[in-house]
Design a protein around this motif. Structure first.
Motif, PDB file in Angstrom:
ATOM      1  N   PRO A   8     -96.759  45.951 -14.111  1.00 51.96           N
ATOM      2  CA  PRO A   8     -95.580  45.524 -13.307  1.00 51.96           C
ATOM      3  C   PRO A   8     -94.578  46.763 -13.355  1.00 51.96           C
ATOM      4  CG  PRO A   8     -95.300  44.578 -15.416  1.00 51.96           C
ATOM      5  CD  PRO A   8     -96.835  45.158 -15.432  1.00 51.96           C
ATOM      6  N   ASP A   9     -94.274  47.472 -14.104  1.00 48.79           N
ATOM      7  CA  ASP A   9     -93.501  48.599 -14.204  1.00 48.79           C
ATOM      8  C   ASP A   9     -94.210  49.565 -13.092  1.00 48.79           C
ATOM      9  OD1 ASP A   9     -91.452  47.626 -15.883  1.00 48.79           O
ATOM     10  OD2 ASP A   9     -92.772  48.139 -17.538  1.00 48.79           O
ATOM     11  N   LEU A  10     -95.350  49.990 -13.123  1.00 44.27           N
ATOM     12  CA  LEU A  10     -95.818  50.734 -12.330  1.00 44.27           C
ATOM     13  C   LEU A  10     -95.895  50.373 -10.913  1.00 44.27           C
ATOM     14  CD1 LEU A  10     -98.914  52.128 -14.313  1.00 44.27           C
ATOM     15  CD2 LEU A  10     -96.806  53.411 -14.125  1.00 44.27           C
ATOM     16  N   MET A  11     -96.115  49.146 -10.611  1.00 49.85           N
ATOM     17  CA  MET A  11     -96.046  48.470  -9.286  1.00 49.85           C
ATOM     18  C   MET A  11     -94.516  48.478  -8.720  1.00 49.85           C
ATOM     19  SD  MET A  11     -98.788  45.280  -9.794  1.00 49.85           S
ATOM     20  CE  MET A  11     -98.932  44.955  -7.856  1.00 49.85           C
ATOM     21  N   LEU A  12     -93.864  48.111  -9.700  1.00 52.44           N
ATOM     22  CA  LEU A  12     -92.189  48.436  -9.232  1.00 52.44           C
ATOM     23  C   LEU A  12     -91.786  49.592  -8.562  1.00 52.44           C
ATOM     24  CD1 LEU A  12     -89.544  47.002  -8.601  1.00 52.44           C
ATOM     25  CD2 LEU A  12     -89.104  47.422 -11.121  1.00 52.44           C
ATOM     26  N   GLY A  13     -92.400  50.551  -9.491  1.00 44.44           N
ATOM     27  CA  GLY A  13     -91.988  52.250  -9.122  1.00 44.44           C
ATOM     28  C   GLY A  13     -92.762  52.322  -7.933  1.00 44.44           C
ATOM     29  N   LEU A  14     -93.868  52.125  -7.697  1.00 45.28           N
ATOM     30  CA  LEU A  14     -94.481  52.348  -6.426  1.00 45.28           C
ATOM     31  C   LEU A  14     -93.844  51.544  -5.219  1.00 45.28           C
ATOM     32  CD1 LEU A  14     -96.861  53.210  -4.707  1.00 45.28           C
ATOM     33  CD2 LEU A  14     -98.208  51.271  -5.078  1.00 45.28           C
ATOM     34  N   ALA A  15     -93.623  50.459  -5.402  1.00 43.09           N
ATOM     35  CA  ALA A  15     -92.572  49.739  -4.403  1.00 43.09           C
ATOM     36  C   ALA A  15     -91.424  50.483  -4.065  1.00 43.09           C
ATOM     37  CB  ALA A  15     -92.365  48.215  -4.672  1.00 43.09           C
ATOM     38  N   LYS A  16     -90.555  50.990  -5.220  1.00 43.04           N
ATOM     39  CA  LYS A  16     -89.354  51.906  -4.986  1.00 43.04           C
ATOM     40  C   LYS A  16     -89.700  53.086  -4.270  1.00 43.04           C
ATOM     41  CE  LYS A  16     -86.769  50.234  -9.299  1.00 43.04           C
ATOM     42  NZ  LYS A  16     -86.487  50.760 -10.436  1.00 43.04           N
ATOM     43  N   ALA A  17     -90.876  53.734  -4.618  1.00 44.92           N
ATOM     44  CA  ALA A  17     -90.975  54.955  -3.706  1.00 44.92           C
ATOM     45  C   ALA A  17     -91.404  54.808  -2.296  1.00 44.92           C
ATOM     46  CB  ALA A  17     -92.306  55.591  -4.469  1.00 44.92           C
TER      47      ALA A  17
END
Length: 249
Positions: free
Chosen positions: A123-132
């Motif tokens: 989830p943290d990586l997916m959230l980071g991708l969404a932010k990018a």
């Protein structure tokens, strides 16, 4: 009187006040008054520096000052670590630093590379991708990534993630759904950004009465909050004041 002597006196007095206010042993006052600069240095190292190391606000201030002086330092360090050892943790760290520095393209690439195998639905990586993706202006992609995050991690909770989702919904033109998302996110968001953005959306949607109430709530909350909170939220507080003034005209 020499400027050096005046500086010494100012530092000594400041340290003496710190001694009294923080309940330090009063012998420090005697030492500070007798030994001038040397005592100030010793007192700083012995009594103040340890507190700074364990104080989140102080650490954040030091980090902000360091980032102003050398904004790419953490990113360079993360890149060196990844070059030395290509691990998921090092890749995540460089992705976060790239995101923080505004290099959304590189951050997106790193997050996509990291979202594989055991970490495919992290989830943290997916959230980071969404932010990018959102930083790149790809709001539809960011919304899809967040939808996938929620589907894969139904128990995951993130105030920043929820605000980002509301912003992606808003950016894709679904004002009704965006208002619904903002109504939910403002209930638990730790700051005034969500309310400020909600108020702006309500104004664009022609709901000036609701917008006025939201902006007034920002001011009411900030008036009752500690000074550090008002300082941290200053930009959103000023925005609320400007919007209220505009609504009053």
């Amino acid at each position: 009187m020499s400027p050096l002597i005046l500086l010494s006196l100012a530092l000594q007095i400041a340290c003496c006040v710190h001694v009294v206010r923080t309940g330090r042993p009063l012998y420090w006052v005697f030492i500070l008054l007798v030994f001038s600069f040397i005592a100030v240095i010793v007192y700083f190292i012995a009594e103040i520096l340890p507190d700074l190391r364990h104080n989140p606000s102080a650490r954040r201030t030091v980090r902000n000052v360091r980032n102003r002086i050398d904004p790419d330092r953490d990113r360079r360090d993360a890149a060196k670590l990844l070059k030395a050892a290509d691990t998921p943790e090092n890749r995540r760290r460089l992705a976060e630093e790239s995101l923080r520095s505004g290099d959304y393209a590189h951050a997106s690439e790193l997050y996509e590379q990291a979202l594989k195998g055991l970490y495919a639905t992290d989830p943290d990586l997916m959230l980071g991708l969404a932010k990018a993706q959102f930083g790149l202006g790809a709001s539809q992609k960011a919304r899809a990534t967040l939808d996938a995050l929620i589907a894969a991690n139904p128990s995951f909770r993130s105030a920043d993630g929820h605000l980002l989702y509301a912003r992606t919904v808003e950016d894709t033109g679904d004002a009704t759904a965006a208002i619904h998302e903002y109504e939910a996110v403002v209930q638990g968001y730790p700051g005034e950004e969500a309310r400020a953005r909600f108020g702006l959306l309500l104004r664009r949607a022609g709901e000036d009465g609701r917008a006025r109430n939201v902006f007034q709530e920002i001011l009411d909350r900030s008036d009752a909050a500690p000074r550090y909170y008002r300082r941290e939220q200053q930009d959103w507080i000023e925005l609320a004041k400007r919007e209220l003034a505009a609504l009053a005209r």
